[in-house]
Design an enzyme around this catalytic site. Structure first.
Site, short mmCIF file in Angstrom:
data_model
loop_
_atom_site.label_atom_id
_atom_site.label_comp_id
_atom_site.label_asym_id
_atom_site.label_seq_id
_atom_site.Cartn_x
_atom_site.Cartn_y
_atom_site.Cartn_z
N SER A 171 0.81 -1.22 0.00
CA SER A 171 0.00 0.00 0.00
C SER A 171 0.85 1.27 0.00
O SER A 171 1.71 1.43 0.85
CB SER A 171 -0.88 0.06 1.26
N HIS A 223 -3.70 0.23 -4.61
CA HIS A 223 -3.08 -0.99 -5.15
C HIS A 223 -3.30 -1.02 -6.66
O HIS A 223 -4.44 -1.12 -7.12
CB HIS A 223 -3.71 -2.23 -4.51
N MET A 271 -2.16 -6.66 7.12
CA MET A 271 -3.17 -7.56 6.54
C MET A 271 -2.66 -8.30 5.30
O MET A 271 -3.44 -8.72 4.44
CB MET A 271 -4.44 -6.76 6.21
N SER A 272 -1.35 -8.47 5.22
CA SER A 272 -0.77 -9.18 4.08
C SER A 272 0.49 -9.90 4.53
O SER A 272 0.76 -10.02 5.73
CB SER A 272 -0.42 -8.18 2.97
N HIS A 311 -7.57 4.58 6.69
CA HIS A 311 -6.83 4.03 5.54
C HIS A 311 -6.06 5.14 4.84
O HIS A 311 -4.93 4.94 4.38
CB HIS A 311 -7.80 3.33 4.58
N HIS A 331 -5.93 -9.13 -1.13
CA HIS A 331 -5.96 -9.45 0.31
C HIS A 331 -7.09 -10.40 0.64
O HIS A 331 -8.09 -10.48 -0.09
CB HIS A 331 -6.14 -8.16 1.11
N ALA A 367 2.64 -1.88 4.24
CA ALA A 367 2.41 -0.81 5.22
C ALA A 367 1.89 -1.54 6.46
O ALA A 367 1.07 -2.44 6.35
CB ALA A 367 1.37 0.15 4.70
N TYR A 369 -9.25 -9.97 2.90
CA TYR A 369 -10.50 -9.24 3.20
C TYR A 369 -11.27 -8.85 1.94
O TYR A 369 -12.42 -8.42 2.03
CB TYR A 369 -10.22 -7.99 4.06
N GLU A 370 -10.66 -9.00 0.78
CA GLU A 370 -11.38 -8.75 -0.48
C GLU A 370 -12.25 -9.96 -0.86
O GLU A 370 -12.98 -9.91 -1.84
CB GLU A 370 -10.40 -8.43 -1.60
N ASN A 418 1.51 3.81 11.28
CA ASN A 418 0.74 4.30 12.44
C ASN A 418 1.18 3.51 13.66
O ASN A 418 1.79 2.45 13.54
CB ASN A 418 -0.77 4.11 12.18
N1 HPA Z 1 -3.40 -2.66 11.63
C1 HPA Z 1 -3.54 -3.56 10.63
N2 HPA Z 1 -3.09 -3.34 9.41
C2 HPA Z 1 -2.43 -2.19 9.17
C3 HPA Z 1 -2.26 -1.22 10.16
C4 HPA Z 1 -2.78 -1.48 11.46
O1 HPA Z 1 -2.67 -0.66 12.39
N3 HPA Z 1 -1.57 -0.18 9.60
C5 HPA Z 1 -1.34 -0.55 8.30
N4 HPA Z 1 -1.87 -1.75 8.04
#
Ligand code: HPA
Length: 254
Positions: free
Chosen positions: A7, A38, A188-189, A224, A60, A90, A62-63, A212
Site C-alpha cells: 500500500s 493498489h 493484513m498481508s 486508511h 488481500h 504498510a 479481506y477482499e 501508524n
Molecule cells: N493494523 C492492521 N493493518 C495495518 C495497520 C494497522 O494498524 N496499519 C497498516 N496496516
C-alpha cells in the site's frame, strides 16, 4: 529478484528503469485488486542495475480471496524464475519504541489469519506437504538490509510481523494481545505470501513501512487514508533502500 509492493509504496516502482508493464488482467487466473492504493500490474525491468520483477498491487483476504488465490501472484513470480523475493507492506507499529514513518525489516512472522495458501492438495513441484518454517526470513538478507540502511543513514528497525485477516483495524484489547504474542508490527498481508514463498524454497526479505502506532493504552484512530499518506511519505526511503539492496544482492548459485 522479485518484489511485492504494498500500500502506498508506488515510489518504489518509479525507480525501476527500462521496464515493461503487464496488467494483471492480461495474466490468466490472476486475481484483480479492488483496493485503493493498489495498482494491479507486473513490472519487469532494472533496479540498481539488477533485473527485477515487481508485483505492483496485491490482493488481500479481506477482499474475499482465499489464501491460495491471494498468493497466486507470488507463485507466478516463482514460475518466472524468481528465487529471491522481497515482500513490502504498510504496517501498524505494536512495539512502543518504533516510530511512524520508519522502516522495519521482518525477522519472523505470525500468521494469525487462520488460513494458509497451502490448504488443499499439495503441488509437489512447488514444495513438500509439511514445509519447515524454522527459517523463513533469510538472516543474510536481514544483515544486507541493515548494512545498506546504515550506509544510507536510514533508521531500520527489525521485528516480528503479525498478519491478521482484516479489514477492520484492531481494538485496544486485540492490540495488547498481539503485542503479548510477540509481534512488533501488524498488517493484513505478507505472512501468507511468505508461507507460499518458503514452501517453494525462495529466499525472503521483508520490509514494513510503519504507518501508524498502535498503543493499547492510548489508542489513536487510524484511517486508511492516513496509512496511505504515511506510506507515501516513507516510500522514498523504501525506494532508496530497495535500490541499494538490489545493487548489493548476492546472486544465488542454484
Ligand atoms: N493494523 C492492521 N493493518 C495495518 C495497520 C494497522 O494498524 N496499519 C497498516 N496496516
Amino acid at each position: 529478484m522479485g518484489l511485492v509492493l504494498g500500500s502506498g509504496l508506488g515510489a518504489v516502482r518509479e525507480r525501476i528503469t527500462q521496464f515493461t508493464d503487464l496488467p494483471y488482467s492480461g495474466i490468466p487466473g490472476l486475481p484483480q485488486s479492488t483496493v485503493e492504493g493498489h495498482g494491479g500490474f507486473l513490472r519487469s525491468g532494472l533496479l540498481g542495475g539488477r533485473p527485477v520483477i515487481a508485483l505492483c498491487g496485491r490482493v488481500h483476504l479481506y477482499e474475499g480471496y482465499s489464501a491460495a488465490e491471494a498468493c497466486l501472484p507470488v507463485r507466478v513470480l516463482f514460475e518466472l524464475g524468481v528465487r529471491t523475493l522481497v515482500l513490502t507492506n504498510a504496517a501498524g507499529a505494536l512495539n512502543p519504541l518504533f516510530s511512524t514513518g520508519t522502516l522495519m525489516t521482518i525477522t519472523d512472522h505470525i500468521n494469525f489469519t487462520g488460513q494458509s495458501p497451502l490448504t488443499g492438495a499439495n503441488v509437489d513441484a512447488w514444495g513438500p506437504r509439511f514445509p519447515d518454517m524454522s527459517r523463513v526470513w533469510c538472516p543474510g538478507l536481514v544483515a544486507l538490509a541493515n548494512a545498506q540502511a546504515r550506509r544510507l543513514g536510514l533508521v531500520l528497525e527489525r521485528g516480528v510481523y503479525i498478519q491478521v485477516a482484516g479489514p477492520n483495524l484492531e481494538t485496544p484489547a486485540e492490540t495488547r494481545s498481539y503485542r503479548q504474542l510477540g509481534a512488533d508490527a501488524i498488517g493484513m498481508s505478507t505472512a501468507i505470501e511468505a508461507i507460499a514463498a518458503a514452501h517453494m524454497g525462495m529466499r525472503l526479505m521483508g520490509l514494513s513501512c510503519l504507518t501508524n502506532k498502535n498503543l493499547p493504552d492510548c489508542m489513536a484512530e487510524t484511517s486508511h487514508q492516513e496509512v496511505l499518506d504515511m506510506a507515501g511519505r516513507a516510500a522514498a526511503d523504501m525506494a532508496m533502500l530497495l535500490e541499494a539492496v538490489a545493487q548489493a544482492m548476492p546472486t544465488l548459485d542454484a
